[in-house]
Design a protein around this motif. Sequence first.
Motif, PDB file in Angstrom:
ATOM      1  N   ASP A  24     -12.485   5.489   0.232  1.00  9.61           N
ATOM      2  CA  ASP A  24     -11.152   5.533   0.552  1.00  9.61           C
ATOM      3  C   ASP A  24     -10.300   5.415  -0.709  1.00  9.61           C
ATOM      4  N   ALA A 163     -15.806  -4.101   5.374  1.00  4.28           N
ATOM      5  CA  ALA A 163     -15.336  -2.584   5.533  1.00  4.28           C
ATOM      6  C   ALA A 163     -16.175  -1.758   4.836  1.00  4.28           C
ATOM      7  N   GLY A 167     -13.270   3.232   3.869  1.00  2.00           N
ATOM      8  CA  GLY A 167     -12.252   2.317   4.289  1.00  2.00           C
ATOM      9  C   GLY A 167     -12.193   1.942   5.732  1.00  2.00           C
ATOM     10  N   ARG A 168     -13.309   2.514   6.588  1.00  2.00           N
ATOM     11  CA  ARG A 168     -13.311   2.139   7.952  1.00  2.00           C
ATOM     12  C   ARG A 168     -13.875   0.799   7.994  1.00  2.00           C
ATOM     13  N   GLU A 189     -13.718   1.369  13.366  1.00  2.00           N
ATOM     14  CA  GLU A 189     -12.076   1.332  13.811  1.00  2.00           C
ATOM     15  C   GLU A 189     -11.245   1.337  12.411  1.00  2.00           C
ATOM     16  N   GLN A 190     -10.106   1.413  12.549  1.00  2.00           N
ATOM     17  CA  GLN A 190      -9.189   1.304  11.504  1.00  2.00           C
ATOM     18  C   GLN A 190      -9.208  -0.121  11.144  1.00  2.00           C
ATOM     19  N   ARG A 191      -9.272  -0.463   9.892  1.00  2.00           N
ATOM     20  CA  ARG A 191      -9.342  -1.719   9.368  1.00  2.00           C
ATOM     21  C   ARG A 191      -8.163  -2.827   9.666  1.00  2.00           C
ATOM     22  N   ASP A 192      -6.980  -2.111   9.720  1.00  2.00           N
ATOM     23  CA  ASP A 192      -5.797  -2.925   9.665  1.00  2.00           C
ATOM     24  C   ASP A 192      -5.122  -2.672  11.074  1.00  2.00           C
ATOM     25  N   ASP A 193      -6.034  -2.379  12.046  1.00  2.00           N
ATOM     26  CA  ASP A 193      -5.524  -2.677  13.416  1.00  2.00           C
ATOM     27  C   ASP A 193      -5.235  -4.262  13.523  1.00  2.00           C
ATOM     28  N   HIS A 357       3.078  -5.406   7.990  1.00  2.00           N
ATOM     29  CA  HIS A 357       1.559  -5.993   7.884  1.00  2.00           C
ATOM     30  C   HIS A 357       1.627  -7.469   7.371  1.00  2.00           C
ATOM     31  N   TRP A 375      -0.005  -0.005  17.518  1.00  2.00           N
ATOM     32  CA  TRP A 375      -1.422  -0.432  17.853  1.00  2.00           C
ATOM     33  C   TRP A 375      -1.388  -0.707  19.571  1.00  2.00           C
TER      34      TRP A 375
END
Length: 681
Positions: A24, A163, A167-168, A189-193, A357, A375
């Motif tokens: 990432d 992570a 980046g995932r 998954e996306q780490r900031d979900d 965020h 989301w």
Amino acid sequence: MAQRGLRGTLARIAQEFQQRPEQDATWQLEALDAPFAPFAVPCSEMPRVSVIVPIHGKLAYTVACLRSIARHGATAPFEVIVVDDASPDHSAVTLAQIDGLRLLRNERNLGFIGSCNAGAAAARGEYLLFLNNDTQVTPGWLDRLLDCFAEEPGCGIAGSRLAYPDGRLQEAGGLVYADGSAWNYGRFEQRDDPRFLYRRDADYVSGAALMIEATLFHDVGGFDRRYAPAYCEDMDLAFAARAAGRRVIYQPESLVVHCEGISSGLDPFAGVKQCQIANRATFADKWQAALQRQPAPRTPVETAIHHERWPHILIVDALTPDAARDSGSLRLLNIMQLLRELGWRVSFMADNRAATHDEIVQLGRVGAHALCKPWSPSLVTWLRREGATLDAVMLCRHYVAAPNLDLVRRLAPQATVLFDTVDLHFLREQRAAEHTGNNTLARQAELSRHRELALIQACDITLVVSPVEHALLARELPQARIELLSNVHEVYGRGAGFTARSGLVFVGGFNHPPNEDAVRWLVSEIFPRIHAQRPDIALHLIGEIPEAARLSLVTPGVQIHGRVADLTPWMESCRIALAPLRYGAGVKGKVNMAMSHGLPVVATGIAAEGMQLHDGDEILLADDAEGFATAVLRLHDDETLWQHLSERGLDNVREHFSFEAARAALHRVLPLPANTGDNLR
């Protein structure tokens, strides 16, 4: 069971061998190929935390891990212990050059479990943080884990959000099924979900970044040697902690980058990794009774992670709360924190489904799941999917509750519906109309009155923040259930004393009309009287003020700071807080906040309404500009009076606006459903 376990293993293999993107670009990771040069890691003689890093070769990864620790450090004092498990390379020679590092060397290869236990035996900290050598830490990695032990009742273990370097997300806490098989929640998954950004109880957390109380670790016998050399020991430790009545907490604010598989590879049929299958059978046999309470293997993951049946509440407000924006946000965040402490699972949605965020992180800190764009779906879609899981729904403010009440009744018919007025809008609008003589506003106030009273009749429970509002509604609607749940504040206590302080402070943004009126009255009529007699006294204005309005407020002695992230510097350095509100409703957070810091307040009668405050005892009151200025000047130079008001203000917050008072109110309003188990173990 063997077939189901094999299917899970094969699914995991398929995931692990997926093609992965490059690192990432947003990461700032330590380079693995950087030439070694001696450096230092923090080392306290009285560590609160002992960081234990077991290694067996892979020097480049170990050095990068230690460099990341040196780079980011921590606020809490800690030590770093590297346990060299008979590395086949020159790891020990190189690591001996790192200042501050405690380097232990096993005479023979003990494996991961043996090395961790050896490190724990040598540790001096109150807490142990086991950290894989193929990790790199990020800011807050250690301190945020430590927060869990201070803020989560019964916490015994806390684990990081993991992570991949690309980046995932790798893991947001672990899930264990009834057959002993396990899954890393959120994998790939996306780490900031937001699903992965709120604190929650987990079945286990990965040993790649795991903190545990040292006494608990030793009481349960450390990592069980029957799993030697490695695998399933972290699951076992979590189950042992839970059997001892302690909780396992997933902490998303501690983010650790984990390369995974560097030490043991990814092939479950080769090397140390092959122990994973055998140890899972050992785990299932040891914890056979406990596993009966785990979800069945085919249970969908999103359902399985909530298998412990915490009662579920959905809260809907106009905006996502931000504690730095207004007192209503602070109150709601504190209510959510208390709900979670009382055993509730909390989901939150703003009426516009928007959240930054930072706001998502604030919600996550109190254990609330933010349902927001992009989301989460709309409220109606979410309720169709999740409505049956809800035990309660809290709708905040009449203009949010009115359009959503029927929807909630239809899609979550079993849920208790609470209407949180925040403050009675019609009462505030009535007073604004009287203050300004505005007939249009008076008509709007009457419309709001009919709407709010209709909602109160239609909902199961209505929450108000002020005894005045409680009494008003009890007269208007004697058959309705009205409960008092006021502002919620931590009692910080007084920092600096009288002589170390100077200046006046007003807190409140122009997005709330009573604040705008108060600031303009303060600057135009009150403060000039003060400044004329004491030009050395400064006035600090804090809150959202539009640029055009700022220009009209620039006068000698006035300092405009705008919105700030933390009020503490002003609460601890100013001598007096001001609340010159001429209309409004509810309880004033600005008054509570000042008093929670031991900062005396001069206010109008409206600003002190419903707060059990008495002129000259907990507060000074005045409703005209001359009297207000006189009260400020009197208090500014009377240390005895200042001290008395400071003490009595703190007493008032403790008695009426503390977490203890709010906890009692919530327990009365939302007792746990009868089918709820011991959620806090």
